[in-house]
Design an enzyme around this catalytic site. Structure first.
Site, PDB file in Angstrom:
ATOM      1  N   ASP A 107     -31.665   3.290  -0.616  1.00 26.39           N
ATOM      2  CA  ASP A 107     -31.312   2.411  -1.734  1.00 26.39           C
ATOM      3  C   ASP A 107     -31.534   3.083  -3.079  1.00 26.39           C
ATOM      4  O   ASP A 107     -31.078   2.584  -4.108  1.00 26.39           O
ATOM      5  CB  ASP A 107     -32.128   1.120  -1.664  1.00 26.39           C
ATOM      6  N   ASP A 110     -24.935  -0.620   5.350  1.00 27.96           N
ATOM      7  CA  ASP A 110     -26.122  -1.416   5.047  1.00 27.96           C
ATOM      8  C   ASP A 110     -25.922  -2.878   5.427  1.00 27.96           C
ATOM      9  O   ASP A 110     -26.788  -3.506   6.058  1.00 27.96           O
ATOM     10  CB  ASP A 110     -26.442  -1.289   3.559  1.00 27.96           C
TER      11      ASP A 110
END
Length: 554
Positions: free
Chosen positions: A445, A392
């Site tokens: 997420d 990420d």
């Protein structure tokens, strides 16, 4: 209630895992919280008079004195700032520059806003010429519907442009052009309203994300079944056959993740993200929409059936279908409803209410995914979440060093996709934001931390821990705090997309490791393996009671 043939039901259940495989992979790729606020272009040359922040600008328009459509634009790194309120703005008549490209000495523009087209010379050249002709502002019509950033070149030194220079999309330029050619008087007023510190959309998005994880972790308590697709298991005529079926479904449907799988995922996801970045097009976006609909239909059907089958008796009516055999009419009707819901969303996805259908399908899909994919222990969780953490951060923060823009954010926004947005996001409109738009969070997420929170719940149940002595409640709280920190970072960085796992991984994985160390249970969590399966206890009136087994690895 009469049961349906187990063999046909097993084929339907077995197909669930394969139908979710690709949507599961696509969900995990997108892990970024995004917003679209003003920002600096760090790659543009900086010099005095050419180091402004970009400002989104609202252009109020009057045609023959009647207020018309408000157009959005964006300033460059040069020129004066636009006032933040309409009351402080100056209402100016709009006049074509002559020549229209404003690349050579222009006709008189005194006290007006010049209207120029893009091209043939630099933006700063256009601005200098318009200012010398007496213009109070310059509007540059882009050659497409995007709002490109107007920056300076290395040769632009010592600029002294004291008027605002604003780029507008081609559609806005067409409105001005059509009205002015028809002989109408066109006037504009420029202002740039501030965004609110917080919009209610952030609160709703937080509730949806945390609620999805908590619901998925407690799903067996809600439905009385550990198996995500237990909707097909409506009890067989023979108790032994039912138990055999449940065992088959459990072993076939639950995917236990491994350390090797975590490493392979990051490499594969990175390759696929680059594929989307370089080759994204409208047909590719449509492929993702179709995959999302397939996963959403499966997830929604699973959630509805599993929530209703335990408490409502829909009778014995069934239908004999080719391949699948005898199928419950309620299950078939629910499936057709889910298909209709997904098709309706796909058709109306760009409407003002399209986000509702996307979020419903997305949450149902993620709840189902968190029943199918499970972490066996903290060792695998650490490998997966640390890899996702690095993945990420790299694709949001570090990829601009190589690709000159954030690959993750560019793909999530749907750049080069013909206006189609990637659907693997929860999104909520910013109602109180004068600029509109959406606050978004990637499925990754939610799913990455969700796998760990769901593991904590299974561990607490297998270890017979109460709420406060267990791990589940603390990880759920940690996830909520991590998400709040994500939006705080989004605000402090002027809306620049954030790698949410930067905040979520320490607040979930870090919490469980610190708690386990304090309690002396880290070794147990690191090596344990939780096996959850459904069985009918002797004398139990409720089939599908959860039995959890904790095995300490060696």
């Amino acid at each position: 209630m009469r049961s349906l043939p187990l063999r046909a039901n097993y084929r339907m259940a077995a197909s669930a895992r394969s139908s979710l495989a690709v949507p599961l992979f696509m969900c995990l790729i997108f892990a970024a919280a995004a917003n679209d606020a003003s920002e600096k272009d760090d790659n543009a040359p900086k010099s005095p008079g050419c180091d402004n922040d970009f400002q989104l600008v609202k252009i109020r328009t009057w045609i023959n004195g009647v207020e018309a459509k408000t157009i959005d634009g964006i300033t460059g790194t040069f020129g004066s700032h636009v006032p933040t309120s309409a009351e402080k703005g100056l209402r100016l008549p709009v006049v074509f520059t002559n020549p229209l490209n404003c690349c050579s000495t222009s006709s008189e523009l005194s006290g007006s806003a010049g209207l120029s087209v893009r091209g043939d010379c630099s933006f700063t050249t256009k601005a200098n010429i318009a200012q010398q002709a007496g213009a109070k502002a310059l509007l540059v019509i882009n050659d497409n519907e995007e709002l490109d950033k107007m920056v300076c070149s290395d040769a632009d030194i010592g600029l002294n442009i004291s008027m605002p220079v604003v780029m507008i999309p081609r559609a806005g330029g067409d409105i001005f052009n059509k009205s002015m050619i028809s002989g109408f008087t066109v006037e504009i007023l420029l202002y740039s309203p501030n965004r609110p510190v917080m919009d209610w959309s952030v609160i709703l998005l937080w509730i949806m994300a945390v609620g999805t994880i908590v619901s998925a972790s407690l799903w067996s308590e809600f439905t009385g079944s550990e198996v995500s697709n237990d909707r097909y298991n409506e009890l067989s005529q023979k108790e032994s056959s039912a138990e055999t079926y449940r065992t088959k479904v459990r072993s076939d449907e639950v995917l236990d993740l491994t350390v090797k799988g975590a490493l392979v995922f990051v490499l594969t996801a990175s390759a696929f993200l680059l594929l989307l970045y370089f080759f994204m097009s409208s047909w590719f976006a449509w492929l993702l929409i179709i995959l999302f609909c397939i996963g959403g239909i499966e997830g929604m059907h699973s959630c509805i059936i599993s929530l209703t089958q335990r408490c409502i008796n829909f009778g014995q009516r069934s239908l004999n279908l080719p391949v699948l055999g005898e199928v419950s009419l309620f299950s078939l009707g629910t499936f057709l409803f889910c298909v209709a819901f997904a098709v309706f969303w796909a058709v109306t996805r760009q409407s003002s209410y399209g986000w509702v259908g996307q979020d419903v399908l997305g949450m149902c899909l993620m709840i189902t995914v968190l029943q199918v994919a499970q972490l066996p222990n903290i060792k695998v969780a650490s490998a997966l979440l640390c890899c996702a953490f690095a993945y990420d951060i790299f694709w949001v923060f570090l990829s601009p060093l190589i690709f000159h823009q954030s690959v993750m954010i560019a793909v999530a926004r749907g750049d080069n996709s013909g206006g189609e947005a990637i659907p693997m996001l929860l999104r909520v409109p910013r109602v109180f934001d004068p600029w509109g738009g959406y606050d978004m969070i990637g499925f990754g997420d939610i799913l990455f931390p969700g796998l760990l929170v769901a593991f904590a719940r299974r561990f607490d149940k297998a270890s017979k821990k109460d709420m406060w002595n267990g791990y589940f409640i603390w990880l759920a709280i940690g996830y909520g705090i991590g998400l709040l920190l994500t939006y705080l970072g989004l605000y402090l960085m002027n809306g620049h997309g954030q790698p949410a796992l930067l905040y979520l991984v320490p607040c979930t994985l870090g919490v469980i490791i610190l708690l386990a160390l304090a309690r002396g249970e880290l070794r147990e969590l690191w090596h344990c393996r939780i096996e959850s399966y459904s069985s009918s206890s002797a004398g139990s009136s409720e089939p599908g009671d959860l039995v959890s087994k904790l095995e300490e690895g060696r």
